[in-house]
Enzyme design. Structure first.
Site, PDB file in Angstrom:
ATOM      1  N   SER A 141     -39.513  34.557  -4.141  1.00 13.19           N
ATOM      2  CA  SER A 141     -40.479  35.550  -3.658  1.00 13.19           C
ATOM      3  C   SER A 141     -39.892  36.463  -2.591  1.00 13.19           C
ATOM      4  O   SER A 141     -40.116  37.682  -2.611  1.00 13.19           O
ATOM      5  CB  SER A 141     -41.733  34.849  -3.119  1.00 13.19           C
ATOM      6  OG  SER A 141     -41.421  33.994  -2.036  1.00 13.19           O
ATOM      7  N   ILE A 142     -39.100  35.911  -1.668  1.00 12.09           N
ATOM      8  CA  ILE A 142     -38.515  36.736  -0.608  1.00 12.09           C
ATOM      9  C   ILE A 142     -37.450  37.665  -1.176  1.00 12.09           C
ATOM     10  O   ILE A 142     -37.454  38.874  -0.925  1.00 12.09           O
ATOM     11  CB  ILE A 142     -37.927  35.857   0.507  1.00 12.09           C
ATOM     12  CG1 ILE A 142     -39.044  35.155   1.273  1.00 12.09           C
ATOM     13  CG2 ILE A 142     -37.061  36.682   1.462  1.00 12.09           C
ATOM     14  CD1 ILE A 142     -38.564  34.159   2.316  1.00 12.09           C
ATOM     15  N   VAL A 221     -30.583  35.376   6.469  1.00 13.19           N
ATOM     16  CA  VAL A 221     -31.980  35.145   6.839  1.00 13.19           C
ATOM     17  C   VAL A 221     -32.515  33.919   6.099  1.00 13.19           C
ATOM     18  O   VAL A 221     -33.725  33.695   6.044  1.00 13.19           O
ATOM     19  CB  VAL A 221     -32.858  36.379   6.540  1.00 13.19           C
ATOM     20  CG1 VAL A 221     -32.496  37.519   7.478  1.00 13.19           C
ATOM     21  CG2 VAL A 221     -32.720  36.819   5.078  1.00 13.19           C
ATOM     22  N   GLY A 222     -31.588  33.121   5.507  1.00 14.78           N
ATOM     23  CA  GLY A 222     -31.971  31.917   4.780  1.00 14.78           C
ATOM     24  C   GLY A 222     -31.827  30.706   5.666  1.00 14.78           C
ATOM     25  O   GLY A 222     -32.723  30.365   6.435  1.00 14.78           O
ATOM     26  N   ARG A 223     -30.668  30.040   5.569  1.00 11.98           N
ATOM     27  CA  ARG A 223     -30.394  28.864   6.386  1.00 11.98           C
ATOM     28  C   ARG A 223     -28.989  28.959   6.959  1.00 11.98           C
ATOM     29  O   ARG A 223     -28.064  29.433   6.301  1.00 11.98           O
ATOM     30  CB  ARG A 223     -30.533  27.583   5.552  1.00 11.98           C
ATOM     31  CG  ARG A 223     -31.972  27.281   5.137  1.00 11.98           C
ATOM     32  CD  ARG A 223     -32.831  26.899   6.336  1.00 11.98           C
ATOM     33  NE  ARG A 223     -34.241  26.751   5.997  1.00 11.98           N
ATOM     34  CZ  ARG A 223     -35.147  27.711   6.122  1.00 11.98           C
ATOM     35  NH1 ARG A 223     -34.796  28.898   6.574  1.00 11.98           N
ATOM     36  NH2 ARG A 223     -36.408  27.485   5.816  1.00 11.98           N
ATOM     37  N   ASP A 247     -29.562  35.513  11.701  1.00 10.73           N
ATOM     38  CA  ASP A 247     -30.836  35.120  12.297  1.00 10.73           C
ATOM     39  C   ASP A 247     -31.031  33.605  12.302  1.00 10.73           C
ATOM     40  O   ASP A 247     -31.930  33.100  12.969  1.00 10.73           O
ATOM     41  CB  ASP A 247     -31.991  35.780  11.519  1.00 10.73           C
ATOM     42  CG  ASP A 247     -33.336  35.573  12.190  1.00 10.73           C
ATOM     43  OD1 ASP A 247     -33.465  35.958  13.371  1.00 10.73           O
ATOM     44  OD2 ASP A 247     -34.258  35.017  11.547  1.00 10.73           O
ATOM     45  N   GLU A 252     -29.735  25.436  16.540  1.00 14.14           N
ATOM     46  CA  GLU A 252     -30.546  26.427  17.237  1.00 14.14           C
ATOM     47  C   GLU A 252     -31.226  25.776  18.438  1.00 14.14           C
ATOM     48  O   GLU A 252     -31.744  24.675  18.327  1.00 14.14           O
ATOM     49  CB  GLU A 252     -31.604  27.005  16.279  1.00 14.14           C
ATOM     50  CG  GLU A 252     -30.994  27.748  15.109  1.00 14.14           C
ATOM     51  CD  GLU A 252     -32.022  28.332  14.145  1.00 14.14           C
ATOM     52  OE1 GLU A 252     -33.237  28.197  14.413  1.00 14.14           O
ATOM     53  OE2 GLU A 252     -31.616  28.909  13.125  1.00 14.14           O
ATOM     54  N   HIS A 271     -33.803  33.603  15.230  1.00 14.74           N
ATOM     55  CA  HIS A 271     -34.662  33.100  14.150  1.00 14.74           C
ATOM     56  C   HIS A 271     -36.025  33.795  14.151  1.00 14.74           C
ATOM     57  O   HIS A 271     -37.082  33.154  14.112  1.00 14.74           O
ATOM     58  CB  HIS A 271     -34.836  31.594  14.260  1.00 14.74           C
ATOM     59  CG  HIS A 271     -35.138  30.940  12.940  1.00 14.74           C
ATOM     60  ND1 HIS A 271     -34.659  29.696  12.575  1.00 14.74           N
ATOM     61  CD2 HIS A 271     -35.867  31.365  11.885  1.00 14.74           C
ATOM     62  CE1 HIS A 271     -35.100  29.380  11.361  1.00 14.74           C
ATOM     63  NE2 HIS A 271     -35.836  30.383  10.928  1.00 14.74           N
ATOM     64  N   ILE A 272     -35.980  35.131  14.161  1.00  9.95           N
ATOM     65  CA  ILE A 272     -37.229  35.905  14.234  1.00  9.95           C
ATOM     66  C   ILE A 272     -37.369  36.886  13.067  1.00  9.95           C
ATOM     67  O   ILE A 272     -38.289  37.702  13.066  1.00  9.95           O
ATOM     68  CB  ILE A 272     -37.312  36.692  15.563  1.00  9.95           C
ATOM     69  CG1 ILE A 272     -36.009  37.467  15.867  1.00  9.95           C
ATOM     70  CG2 ILE A 272     -37.616  35.747  16.716  1.00  9.95           C
ATOM     71  CD1 ILE A 272     -35.757  38.705  15.075  1.00  9.95           C
TER      72      ILE A 272
END
Length: 308
Positions: A141-142, A221-223, A247, A252, A271-272
């Site tokens: 979906s992303i 922007v995944g992992r 990100d 973290e 992570h935003i």
């Protein structure tokens, strides 16, 4: 389900807001509980839930407020209920993050901010996004939402997934199997990782794979586990990657002495890229609760063996 009340326990970073929204939602026979032993439903942040899962002996369903549940998956050995996450609400935010930084890079907006401080007028040749190729790892979906937005900027989106088969009405101009990753990366102007954390995605972006790029932008922007950090530094040094926008990270917050902080070709964000908006999470929870109460299959069920 039997006709009796269900007891939900909240374990999030914003329990007050979630309780307020739940109280306003159409959720018959749902009660709040502050007793972990009584709870049958847990609405939770996976990192918080992972620390306290043993305190909930009667859980039948865990609704994650995040898309990623990897912090929780390894703690589910004694859990026989359902685990669901949230999907379909992050595409817009991810697209804004990726396209925002991409436009800033190619149009030199940061350059002009610096010139303004110096009171200097120095036009600089820029590049349009037209016909840039964006390789998106993950066509869920992303990734699909990002691809559709990218197309509106005349970017050509290329998908990479585990099957190599495009979905029906796919927004991708081409779709490659994950084993064909290097073929896709050779074409890339922009690389975006949206993949979940699985054994197959560990270090998938490394010195070898990134070595097939030629001056590309990289977005993670995944992992954090998808990027081999030493491999990325090597790819930046060689020019295979022009700039990395990161990100998510293996640890973290990022350690203060981590080399990413001071690297001119790396942008670190905490992570935003996409946040869980409580109103959207509760919309998904409400639909799932109604299904749960009526005995129907839940949406967004996570397979713990896959991690997504």
């Amino acid at each position: 389900m039997n006709n009796f009340s269900h007891k939900v326990y909240l374990l999030t970073e914003d329990d007050g807001r979630y309780q307020q929204l739940l109280e306003q939602a159409p959720l018959p026979e749902l009660e709040f509980t502050t007793s972990r032993s009584e709870a049958t439903i847990l609405l939770a942040s996976p990192p918080l839930a992972a620390k306290h899962l043993d305190d909930f002996p009667n859980l039948e369903w865990i609704q994650s407020i995040y898309a990623g549940v990897d912090a929780l998956v390894n703690k589910l050995d004694g859990f026989s209920g359902e685990l669901t996450n949230v999907k379909g609400i992050f595409g817009q935010q991810i697209a804004e993050y990726v396209l925002g930084y991409t436009i800033e890079h190619y149009r030199h907006f940061d350059h002009y901010r610096q010139l303004q401080v110096k009171i200097q007028w120095q036009p600089r040749l820029y590049q349009s996004l037209t016909k840039k190729k964006m390789v998106i790892l993950g066509t869920g979906s992303i990734g699909a939402y990002l691809a559709s937005v990218a197309k509106s900027f005349a970017i050509e989106p290329i998908g990479v997934n585990r099957s190599g088969i495009p979905a029906k009405q796919s927004p991708f101009d081409a779709t490659y199997h994950i084993q064909e990753l290097t073929t896709a990366l050779k074409q890339a102007d922009i690389v975006v990782n949206t993949l979940p954390n699985t054994p197959e995605t560990e270090n998938i972006l490394n010195a070898d794979s990134l070595g097939h790029c030629s001056g590309a932008l990289l977005f993670n922007v995944g992992r954090g586990s998808a990027v081999d950090e030493d491999g990325l530094l090597a790819a930046l040094e060689s020019g295979n990657i022009c700039h990395a926008y990161l990100d998510v990270f293996r640890q973290e917050p990022l350690n203060e002495d981590h080399p990413f902080w001071q690297h001119d070709a790396i942008t670190v964000t905490p992570h935003i890229a996409a946040l869980s908006i409580p109103e959207q999470v509760i919309d998904i929870f409400t639909e799932n609760y109604q299904r749960w109460r009526d005995g129907f299959a839940l949406i967004n069920v996570v397979d713990p063996s896959k991690g997504y």
